[in-house]
Design a protein around this motif. Sequence first.
Motif, PDB file in Angstrom:
ATOM      1  N   VAL B 174       0.855  -1.179   0.000  1.00 26.85           N
ATOM      2  CA  VAL B 174       0.000   0.000   0.000  1.00 26.85           C
ATOM      3  C   VAL B 174       0.895   1.234   0.000  1.00 26.85           C
ATOM      4  O   VAL B 174       1.773   1.376   0.846  1.00 26.85           O
ATOM      5  CB  VAL B 174      -0.927  -0.005   1.236  1.00 26.85           C
ATOM      6  N   VAL B 196       3.240   3.227  -7.520  1.00 27.86           N
ATOM      7  CA  VAL B 196       2.760   1.838  -7.470  1.00 27.86           C
ATOM      8  C   VAL B 196       3.674   0.921  -8.282  1.00 27.86           C
ATOM      9  O   VAL B 196       3.977  -0.199  -7.871  1.00 27.86           O
ATOM     10  CB  VAL B 196       1.288   1.749  -7.953  1.00 27.86           C
ATOM     11  N   GLU B 216      -2.217  -1.898  -5.476  1.00 30.54           N
ATOM     12  CA  GLU B 216      -3.173  -0.839  -5.735  1.00 30.54           C
ATOM     13  C   GLU B 216      -3.318  -0.644  -7.238  1.00 30.54           C
ATOM     14  O   GLU B 216      -2.408  -0.959  -8.014  1.00 30.54           O
ATOM     15  CB  GLU B 216      -2.673   0.477  -5.140  1.00 30.54           C
ATOM     16  N   SER B 264      -8.959  -0.750  -1.995  1.00 31.91           N
ATOM     17  CA  SER B 264      -8.682   0.518  -1.280  1.00 31.91           C
ATOM     18  C   SER B 264      -9.909   1.256  -0.773  1.00 31.91           C
ATOM     19  O   SER B 264      -9.878   2.477  -0.660  1.00 31.91           O
ATOM     20  CB  SER B 264      -7.943   1.508  -2.202  1.00 31.91           C
TER      21      SER B 264
END
Lengths: 352, 352
Positions: B174, B196, B216, B264
């Motif tokens: 994350v 990411v 993500e 998320s």
Amino acid sequence: MQIPDALSPGKYRRLKRLSDAADRFSMLAVDQRGSLRRMFAREHGTEPTEVAPDRLQQVKRVVTQAVAPLVSGLLTDPLYGYPASIDVLPASTGVLLSGEQTGYVAAGEDERRTRLLEAWSPRRALRSGGDAIKLLVYHHPDASEETHRHEQEIVASMGEACEEAGMPFILEVVTYPMGEAARTPAVQARRKPEVVVDAAKTFSDPAYKVDVLKLEFPANLRFVGAYQDAPFGAGEAVYDRKTVEQACERLDRAAGVPWVILSSGVGIDEFIETLKFANDAGASGFLCGRAAWKDIVRYAPNEREMRHFMAEVGIGRVERLLDANESARAWTDHPKYQSRAAPAGTDPFTTG
Amino acid sequence: MQIPDALSPGKYRRLKRLSDAADRFSMLAVDQRGSLRRMFAREHGTEPTEVAPDRLQQVKRVVTQAVAPLVSGLLTDPLYGYPASIDVLPASTGVLLSGEQTGYVAAGEDERRTRLLEAWSPRRALRSGGDAIKLLVYHHPDASEETHRHEQEIVASMGEACEEAGMPFILEVVTYPMGEAARTPAVQARRKPEVVVDAAKTFSDPAYKVDVLKLEFPANLRFVGAYQDAPFGAGEAVYDRKTVEQACERLDRAAGVPWVILSSGVGIDEFIETLKFANDAGASGFLCGRAAWKDIVRYAPNEREMRHFMAEVGIGRVERLLDANESARAWTDHPKYQSRAAPAGTDPFTTG
């Protein structure tokens, strides 16, 4: 939480994976090593020791691929069967791995003792992706104190190691004839109920931490009057159906844990009859070996013919077993698990 | 043997159990602790710390019972979710257990560090019946050397422990905003792809022994021009669809192992759009959390209404996710596993 408080979460999840949606065990065994070598030797006119490992692996793989999708669990061995079959084992089929070496060590005049596989343990079986350990021990009430102690020690240590690993412990107890029974099948047949019931009673002691007993049928149907016209009739009746039913009921009372019936190399018709008796008395299904697939050896190593045999004959046998297993008792309904309530809010996962 | 030689038998069997018949991951997460407390607090006007554990357990159990039969895997936590749900988890659904404590330890100005659950390990998770460990770590390329070292050490030690236990290692990375991005959502959105992709690249190093990355979405659809008319549009476009597609392709190239997309806390409509982008670029499915069930908190603790919500709304959301998951890539088709041949006759079970 409504899982039986006698079971750890790991054992519970894995026993559910080994059983079907109705909590019945429909399991097949392809973990034979010595007996499979002997079947090959007989069929192909060679010595058991000369059968190549890849012949064993081929049989195990072809059988597994054909039947594993149909049953709740498949018992295989970690030496030949599992490595040769892992990619054809459906994710939803539970995998049992055997814990003993093939055969036995002879002791005294006619006693038998199990040896454990080396460099193998419930923890390693779990690490390798197995869902249970099966251990085969030999048992006879008349064996020497030393042989009894040997079998008790080996079972207790495996029970402890399974408990520690969160691995279900399936104990197979195979009896054998001693004295006159070893020479006279009818004498062995007469004594069988007592010997098998003694085996179940002995290893139901909670000290052994057995989760499921894999037991012999507590009688020999070949010697039952009503079966003398069946192809497997022995031509000599030593008891009737009622005696067999009573032996099964005694066995069920002696078994302090869920139990399944094994096939001891008998033919499929005879095994299905024994399965019906056993389930009616309270068994939770079967762990069937050679009865389901043994004739495949005739077609090895012709893989096309082996597959053809499984498709034409083997699968039909398994379907008959599944039909006869409708009457099996859910393992969760065994008296051991009748008191199902666990204290709410307990957390067995990060403690203990 | 035809399992990828990069995988041990235990990891292989368990990854098969976590995925569907086509080797796609369709997984739901109910392992939230802190975020679930905050949802309760918001909905019921109380403090997060005042939400009783049995409230959390009730939500987790009701959600699990409704959705676990539909998906290939269910992620829950070993403190509340698993003990409260074990008897409603179908045997055929893979169980992932989380390995980290809820929340994070703040470091520096705006850095985040994961803490592991105490008295918990892949071996214990396996013993308890779990099929995988999920570990959440925080990541930002601009974090301090010390924070990077912390996250790398924690991931490496978990990877090693999973390998030793034969347990699949699902790593969730994350990211978080630092500096100006923490104050300005559009700035964060613009930087997201790079952050990411860096996370995926960092933890694809084989030294970490990660089996599946839970990532993500590498962009924020709220800031995409084409979605400005969607209910979730931010009212400001910082990139177009093409940029999003390219970010997903970069992410796929950066991921050295199969990867799934996480939700998320976004709504279901937005998540399904992200899932389609991700699967088109090479993702192997989803591990979706709150998007599937979060509104259930509104009905707690009225269990009848909670069940009604799952039946009327939650299950429909999962079915939409499953539809969108048809385009996911089989994890066994990931480039990591393209060279599938293992040396015949190797026996990884009793050696090593």
